[in-house]
Design a protein around this motif. Structure first.
Motif, PDB file in Angstrom:
ATOM      1  N   CYS A 252       0.803  -1.218   0.000  1.00 59.53           N
ATOM      2  CA  CYS A 252       0.000   0.000   0.000  1.00 59.53           C
ATOM      3  C   CYS A 252       0.837   1.269   0.000  1.00 59.53           C
ATOM      4  CB  CYS A 252      -0.970   0.011   1.177  1.00 59.53           C
ATOM      5  SG  CYS A 252      -0.149  -0.098   2.782  1.00 59.53           S
ATOM      6  N   GLU A 255       4.308   0.527  -3.470  1.00 58.50           N
ATOM      7  CA  GLU A 255       4.074   0.124  -4.860  1.00 58.50           C
ATOM      8  C   GLU A 255       4.980   0.851  -5.847  1.00 58.50           C
ATOM      9  OE1 GLU A 255       1.688   3.664  -4.050  1.00 58.50           O
ATOM     10  OE2 GLU A 255       1.675   1.706  -3.065  1.00 58.50           O
ATOM     11  N   TYR A 301      -2.803  -1.758  -6.636  1.00 53.78           N
ATOM     12  CA  TYR A 301      -2.019  -0.530  -6.456  1.00 53.78           C
ATOM     13  C   TYR A 301      -1.399  -0.035  -7.761  1.00 53.78           C
ATOM     14  CZ  TYR A 301      -2.416  -2.542  -1.806  1.00 53.78           C
ATOM     15  OH  TYR A 301      -2.906  -3.106  -0.661  1.00 53.78           O
ATOM     16  N   LYS A 304      -1.299   3.611  -9.070  1.00 50.85           N
ATOM     17  CA  LYS A 304      -0.514   4.590  -8.319  1.00 50.85           C
ATOM     18  C   LYS A 304       0.960   4.593  -8.730  1.00 50.85           C
ATOM     19  CE  LYS A 304      -3.426   4.080  -4.199  1.00 50.85           C
ATOM     20  NZ  LYS A 304      -3.446   3.720  -2.762  1.00 50.85           N
TER      21      LYS A 304
END
Length: 450
Positions: A252, A255, A301, A304
């Motif tokens: 989290c 990444e 993820y 991102k």
């Protein structure tokens, strides 16, 4: 028992083993154990170990029952280590004499999980030539004076992404608590160990010493396991890293760093493979299934991740091997310049309208890319500066390079295309009342400092 455990996996290492052992036994820090794991050598390795053990009881000899490879040997060394701190040395490399002392002092001072130090590959004939690495002015302030973690830096600003276990001293309890071990691969077996350790560490510090502390001997003896590297091992290491971080719920906030490592390692594996048939087969695997699997493991993820790294992975998915795109790929700076360069153009125009001279500091690869882009968009700046005397007086992209001493009174705005240059000159530029622009930060939507 020893405060430090030095672990040395060995297979047919007799040619250079005495030198490696002596470099450990000559250390100025003496409270260590040297764990040597003989992986069923067929040369004189075992006899040399026995000879040295007779002279120095700090040496412990372990033996594998069958030839098992470096990963199994290193893991056996870890399980048998008793030191508070651990580090590795190969049987053909040597330590700087103060290596253990300096690394130990840093570990104790900062209560670190990992201490990093300078490590260099050198030809066998020059392994005893003392070397040092010139670091930028800002380096100690950012990386040596207080502990940090991966989360504290953008991926491309993190100072050491080495896959070697030999440029790191680690706290043994930290390794055990995080269940980190070497992956049993024919090569690249240290990649997961080194990367996972760095991702897990809360307190990392770099030794505030520019001396090279470990000299890795380059040679072509059969004991050098990397002489026949299979690129698939790079993939297996990256896959294990993605899966492990995902299963541990660590993706989290990691990444961006993970996918930076992933794209860098896989792209290098394709480019570096010398065998044309094996390179093509490896690419086909990545194209047809490998990359999709890696993305799927981190899919929650993936959006991102830095757009440049996503671009590389998607090039693997959508382009054929024959296109050769991986050999003509834009660098990180160029990629973002093409996407967001208009922001820089507008800034320069605004400064020029304010009658402020705009100067570029640094005529390296990124600096030249910026000048090319500005020329294509018919934007002229006032001058280009470089502190390298060899570059001064040369012509780059239509500009004669000058030294910085000529410009302090006239500069209103200085552009830097390199984060290293930006950090190196930040304080002196601020003191001179000049606006300093980190172009790469602008291009990647980071905060502009003025």
């Amino acid at each position: 028992m020893g405060t430090i455990s030095v672990i040395m996996p060995l297979y047919n290492a007799a040619k250079y083993l005495k030198e490696a052992l002596e470099s450990v036994l000559k250390q100025t820090y003496v409270d260590f154990e040297l764990i040597c794991i003989d992986d069923c050598s067929t040369d004189d390795t075992k006899n040399i170990l026995l000879e040295f053990k007779e002279k120095d009881k700090r040496i412990k000899i372990l033996s594998n029952e069958i030839h098992s490879g470096a990963a199994v040997s290193r893991n056996k060394g870890l399980k048998n280590a008793h030191g508070k701190y651990i580090l590795f040395l190969d049987g053909d490399d040597i330590f700087e004499e103060e290596m253990l002392e300096k690394a130990y002092e840093a570990m104790e001072k900062y209560q670190a999980d990992i201490v990093l130090f300078e490590y260099m590959h050198v030809p066998s004939e020059s392994i005893y030539e003392k070397k040092s690495v010139k670091r930028p002015k800002y380096f100690a302030e950012y990386y040596c004076n207080e502990p940090f973690s991966v989360r504290d830096f953008k991926p491309r600003d993190f100072p050491n992404w080495s896959s070697s276990p030999c440029d790191k001293m680690m706290r043994r309890q930290f390794i055990e608590d995080n269940r980190i071990e070497f992956q049993n691969l024919t090569c690249c077996n240290d990649v997961f160990y080194a990367k996972m350790a760095v991702f897990c560490a809360q307190k990392i510090v770099i030794l505030n010493d520019e001396r090279v502390m470990v000299y890795a001997r380059d040679h072509f003896e059969p004991s050098r396991i990397s002489s026949n590297r299979d690129p698939m091992c790079v993939y297996y290491a990256m896959e294990k890293l993605v899966i492990e971080l995902n299963e541990r719920n660590m993706l989290c906030d990691l990444e961006d760093s993970l996918f930076y490592i992933l794209t860098s390692k896989i792209l290098a594996a394709v480019r570096d493979e010398k065998n044309a048939e094996r390179r093509k087969d490896f690419y086909q695997f990545l194209h047809q299934e490998g990359i999709a699997k890696l993305i799927d493991h981190g899919k929650a993820y993936y959006t991102k991740v830095d757009s440049y790294d996503r671009y590389i992975l998607e090039c693997f998915l959508h382009n054929t091997y024959e296109s050769g795109w991986f050999n003509t790929l834009d660098m990180y700076f160029q990629f973002h310049l093409k996407r967001n360069g208009r922001i820089v153009c507008q800034l320069i125009k605004d400064k020029l309208m304010q009658n402020r001279e705009v100067i570029l500091w640094g005529a390296g690869v990124y600096g030249r890319a910026l000048l090319d882009y500005l020329n294509e968009n018919s934007i002229k700046i006032s001058a280009v500066v470089d502190k390298d005397a060899e570059k001064q007086g040369t012509i780059v992209c239509g500009y004669e390079i000058v030294g910085p001493d000529d410009l302090w009174e006239r500069a209103g705005c200085i552009l830097t295309a390199s984060k290293v240059i930006y950090l190196d000159i930040k304080n002196m530029v601020r003191n001179a009342g000049i606006t300093l622009v980190n172009v790469l930060a602008m291009l990647t939507e980071e905060e502009l400092e003025s």
